[in-house]
Design an enzyme around this catalytic site. Structure first.
Site, short mmCIF file in Angstrom:
data_model
loop_
_atom_site.label_atom_id
_atom_site.label_comp_id
_atom_site.label_asym_id
_atom_site.label_seq_id
_atom_site.Cartn_x
_atom_site.Cartn_y
_atom_site.Cartn_z
N ALA A 1 -72.06 60.37 52.50
CA ALA A 1 -72.00 60.48 53.95
C ALA A 1 -72.76 61.74 54.34
O ALA A 1 -72.89 62.67 53.54
CB ALA A 1 -70.55 60.55 54.41
N GLY B 1 -70.15 58.64 49.55
CA GLY B 1 -70.27 57.39 50.30
C GLY B 1 -71.35 56.47 49.75
O GLY B 1 -71.25 55.25 49.88
N GLU C 1 -69.73 54.64 47.10
CA GLU C 1 -68.75 53.71 47.69
C GLU C 1 -69.45 52.47 48.23
O GLU C 1 -68.96 51.35 48.06
CB GLU C 1 -67.95 54.44 48.78
CG GLU C 1 -67.02 55.47 48.17
CD GLU C 1 -66.43 56.46 49.17
OE1 GLU C 1 -67.17 56.90 50.07
OE2 GLU C 1 -65.24 56.77 49.05
#
Ligand code: CAA
Length: 259
Positions: A67, A110, A113
């Protein structure tokens, strides 16, 4: 061709869409804008009957380095909670067509992920996977604590999440996170080959297979087995089941119509 600014969307094959994350100055860090574009392109792919399989990739240096830390730094608890920050990331899981991840370089936080949310993950020798959020004073927020443990078990998931250490492609493959490790120049050709192979099947049985496999993560075994059997039964109502079995008996290739 592509109307997006943080990713590129191309059709390298008739039925296969290639999405390439593209924020070269930020190692494809996943900011809101990029995630909104990803959501948009996946929604369009979902409703485009020509697209039967999607490949998601990044650059040679990074699939995505997580992120966007610069965007997140000053966010308050109240904002994060009110907006249910990162809840929209679950939309990737709602994509019903097969999604193949092709990772080179960093897949961190992220980025890891999102990679774990794909259905089949291929990696080049340069791939590195990790959940370094602990070094930022946070924890994974896009599914990392839940998906990693299911993939690699508690001890390794804890080690990765509590230390922030990365693992390389080969270890990720040995631990079942990745289905194949390839030389860099082979990564995209192989990802597209797998995608094309899947695109040539009946889209309806592919979708049912994806739904059944994903249910294994969510359901107890007895419910999962029942769910699988019900989907299996339903496929006997399709033309593609009749065509697939007739073609086998008549010793010819099936011609699926996705009905
Ligand atoms: N967010 C914002 N910018 C990022 C970024 C990120 N996650 N990762 C890299 N960048 C930026 C850098 O700030 C740098 O920009 P500038 O040139 O403007 O300074 C550029 O990308 C290149 O990065 P580096 O110079 O750091 O490249 P490097 O090769 O030296 O290091 C790296 C590569 C090890 C991946 C390093 O960039 C890094 O550690 N990145 C952060 C990884 C991280 O912590 N990810 C988790 C984020 S939190 C999260 O993802 C929460 C969640 O669960 C959803």
């Amino acid at each position: 061709m592509s109307a997006y600014t943080n990713l590129k969307a191309d059709m390298p094959l008739r039925s296969v869409q290639l999405i390439s994350l593209h924020r070269p100055n930020a190692l494809n860090a996943l900011n809101r804008h990029l995630m909104a574009e990803l959501d948009d392109v996946l929604q369009k792919a979902q409703s485009d009957s020509q697209i039967k399989c999607v490949v998601l990739t990044g650059s040679e240096k990074a699939f995505a380095a997580g992120a966007d830390i610069k965007e997140m730094k000053d966010i308050s608890f109240v904002d994060a909670y009110k907006q249910d920050f990162l809840s929209s990331w679950n939309k990737i899981r709602e994509f019903r067509k097969p999604l193949i991840g092709a990772v080179s370089g960093y897949a961190l936080g992220g980025g890891f992920e999102v990679a774990m949310a794909t259905d089949i993950l291929l990696a080049s020798n340069s791939a590195k996977f990790g959940q370094p959020e602990i070094n930022l004073g946070i924890i994974p927020g896009g599914g990392g604590t839940q998906r990693l443990i299911r993939a690699v078990g508690k001890a390794k998931a804890m080690e990765m999440i509590l230390t922030g250490r990365m693992i390389k492609a080969q270890e990720a493959c040995e631990r079942g996170l990745v289905s194949q490790v390839l030389d860099a120049e082979q990564l995209m050709p192989e990802a597209l080959k797998v995608a094309e192979e899947i695109a040539n099947k009946s889209a309806i049985s592919v979708q049912a297979a994806k739904e059944a496999v994903n249910a294994a993560h969510e359901m107890p075994l007895s419910e999962g087995l029942r769910f699988e059997r019900r989907l299996f039964h339903q496929l006997f109502a399709t033309k593609d089941q009749k065509e697939g079995m007739s073609a086998f008996i008549e010793k010819r290739k099936p011609s699926f119509t996705d009905e």
